[in-house]
Design an enzyme around this catalytic site. Sequence first.
Site, mmCIF file in Angstrom:
data_model
loop_
_atom_site.group_PDB
_atom_site.id
_atom_site.type_symbol
_atom_site.label_atom_id
_atom_site.label_comp_id
_atom_site.label_asym_id
_atom_site.label_seq_id
_atom_site.Cartn_x
_atom_site.Cartn_y
_atom_site.Cartn_z
ATOM 1 N N SER A 39 0.693 -1.264 0.055
ATOM 2 C CA SER A 39 -0.042 -0.002 -0.161
ATOM 3 C C SER A 39 0.798 1.202 0.025
ATOM 4 C CB SER A 39 -0.782 -0.160 1.353
ATOM 5 O OG SER A 39 -1.695 -1.031 1.284
ATOM 6 N N ARG A 139 -13.422 -7.469 -10.897
ATOM 7 C CA ARG A 139 -13.549 -6.873 -9.433
ATOM 8 C C ARG A 139 -14.489 -5.580 -9.483
ATOM 9 N NH1 ARG A 139 -8.025 -6.877 -6.204
ATOM 10 N NH2 ARG A 139 -9.506 -6.206 -4.629
ATOM 11 N N SER A 184 -13.455 0.769 2.622
ATOM 12 C CA SER A 184 -12.414 0.744 1.922
ATOM 13 C C SER A 184 -11.488 1.541 1.821
ATOM 14 C CB SER A 184 -13.088 0.565 0.321
ATOM 15 O OG SER A 184 -12.177 0.710 -0.719
ATOM 16 N N ASP A 337 -6.490 -8.337 4.710
ATOM 17 C CA ASP A 337 -5.818 -8.990 3.688
ATOM 18 C C ASP A 337 -5.207 -10.274 4.552
ATOM 19 O OD1 ASP A 337 -6.273 -7.203 1.565
ATOM 20 O OD2 ASP A 337 -4.445 -6.120 1.794
ATOM 21 N N LYS A 364 -12.206 -9.696 -3.454
ATOM 22 C CA LYS A 364 -10.712 -9.538 -3.602
ATOM 23 C C LYS A 364 -10.104 -9.908 -4.678
ATOM 24 C CE LYS A 364 -10.469 -6.918 0.172
ATOM 25 N NZ LYS A 364 -10.264 -5.383 0.197
ATOM 26 N N ARG A 368 -12.104 -14.866 -1.457
ATOM 27 C CA ARG A 368 -11.349 -15.513 -0.576
ATOM 28 C C ARG A 368 -12.206 -16.632 0.609
ATOM 29 N NH1 ARG A 368 -6.945 -10.588 0.153
ATOM 30 N NH2 ARG A 368 -5.845 -11.434 -1.734
ATOM 31 N N ARG A 413 -2.471 -14.262 -2.524
ATOM 32 C CA ARG A 413 -2.633 -14.341 -0.865
ATOM 33 C C ARG A 413 -2.912 -16.217 -0.745
ATOM 34 N NH1 ARG A 413 -0.723 -9.633 1.141
ATOM 35 N NH2 ARG A 413 -1.755 -7.820 0.199
HETATM 36 C C1 S3P Z 1 -5.395 -1.567 -0.030
HETATM 37 C C2 S3P Z 1 -6.607 -1.461 0.516
HETATM 38 C C3 S3P Z 1 -7.490 -2.672 0.902
HETATM 39 C C4 S3P Z 1 -6.708 -3.886 0.912
HETATM 40 C C5 S3P Z 1 -5.743 -3.747 -0.448
HETATM 41 C C6 S3P Z 1 -4.571 -2.640 -0.454
HETATM 42 C C7 S3P Z 1 -4.887 0.014 -0.278
HETATM 43 O O1 S3P Z 1 -8.452 -2.932 -0.002
HETATM 44 O O2 S3P Z 1 -7.347 -5.223 0.630
HETATM 45 O O3 S3P Z 1 -4.760 -4.985 -0.518
HETATM 46 O O4 S3P Z 1 -3.706 -0.057 -0.522
HETATM 47 O O5 S3P Z 1 -5.685 0.776 -0.010
HETATM 48 P P1 S3P Z 1 -9.886 -2.225 0.050
HETATM 49 O O6 S3P Z 1 -9.869 -0.696 0.233
HETATM 50 O O7 S3P Z 1 -10.604 -2.649 -1.110
HETATM 51 O O8 S3P Z 1 -10.451 -2.747 1.316
#
Ligand code: S3P
Length: 454
Positions: A39, A139, A184, A337, A364, A368, A413
């Site tokens: 991230s 997605r 999110s 995650d 995801k 999952r 994952r």
């Molecule tokens: C992320 C946010 C999460 C996470 C993803 C990375 C990010 O997703 O699952 O692996 O970097 O902002 P969501 O915002 O869809 O929950």
Amino acid sequence: MASHHPQSTGPMHGTDPRPQTFTRSGAFRGTVRVPGDKSISHRALMLSALAVGESRITGLLEGEDVLATAAAMRAMGAQIERSGKGEWTVHGVGVGGLLQPATALDMGNSGTSTRLLMGLVAAHAISATFIGDASLSKRPMGRVIDPLSLTGAEFTASPGGRLPLMVRGLCPAVPISYRLPVASAQVKSAILLAGLNTPGITEVIEPVPTRDHSERMLAGFGADLSVEIDADGVRHIRLVGEAELEPQQIEVPGDPSSAAFPIVAALITPGSEVTVTHVGMNPTRTGIYKMLEAMGADLTYSNERVVGGEPVADITARHSALTGIDVPPDVAPSMIDEFPVFFVAASMAQGRTTTSGLDELRVKESDRLALMATGLAAIGAKVEEREDGLIIDGSGGEPLEGGATIASALDHRIAMSFAVAGQHCYHGVTVDDVSPIATSFPTFEVMLAGLARA
Ligand code: S3P
């Protein structure tokens, strides 16, 4: 839809599946450092590309997802160079300076790249087409299309609000105040990134807190961003637009999501003691460690410090007798995650583990909940799949049967979770394709083998 575009920008992992069998290898011992946080790496590249001048990034994750972001930012005018392992230099174009990309932006497997870049494009007078692999093309993008449409951007998406899609940005865009209907960080960040090049104040209202790397890094780059928590505990994040970002030196901490794999491997494998150094300990990311501790995991934290505005520590994990727990649904965003590998730990614990409120896991890189339920059942675990979670009755520390082949379904994952599960099964576990692991943790297999040999 085509996942390989002849004129695309991005890297993709090979199309040939690479099967791998993971078997009991004895205790895990040693000290490792996992790759940089995914991230934070995406955000470091994006914000550096929007600053005026030269930013330097160390510890960048050099996984396929992050490389897709780098390729896209280059295609929109930023100069991005690799100067050493994890060391990157970025010359930004300035907020508002992104150029029209000449070809489609290939996002590979990366939802974060796609959703955050849709936000950036939305507030520039450019248009861009986003394409991705078979997983990403399933997605939902409606969650970012909805708020970004309110800013004036226009979208032409494939049926169901999916990729391939085209964004036509608007400059000046309209500032919005938007209450997140799903927890999110990607949606929050897409709106904030659009707000960077929008006159006035853009506000995101966040009833359930999610990872706050965007807020921390925007402030670090000099953006005028404030966070207010109202009487109901709801976060109001406000960003003053038409920002000027100052170039930065960024040190990316190790990814707590990646660290969870060697840590769970150590917890379930008798005789193990593993230290993972330099792990990001941002409280919006550490739910997995709190829940493992609640199950009785022997985890110790040392060398706690702050790196690049993010808390960091070394974590030592020793083999532990784990006991099942009820995971409160409000913990979910801080370990979103990590549920796949958490389910592996639960399937080997004593007693029952229940989880709920995990609808997001169905959208995801794969579904999952479904894949973990069927995969764990195939290796002998007792699992019940509910609409929004799994109920798992653990083996009480005994190895599971194993012997099955698990489909990783383009989900890194899932692949890594079953690689870890294979360490405590009588007959190992075969993952039909481990190539997706390269999206987030290219050194995973080498690291696991190294810890087994030490
Ligand atoms: C992320 C946010 C999460 C996470 C993803 C990375 C990010 O997703 O699952 O692996 O970097 O902002 P969501 O915002 O869809 O929950």
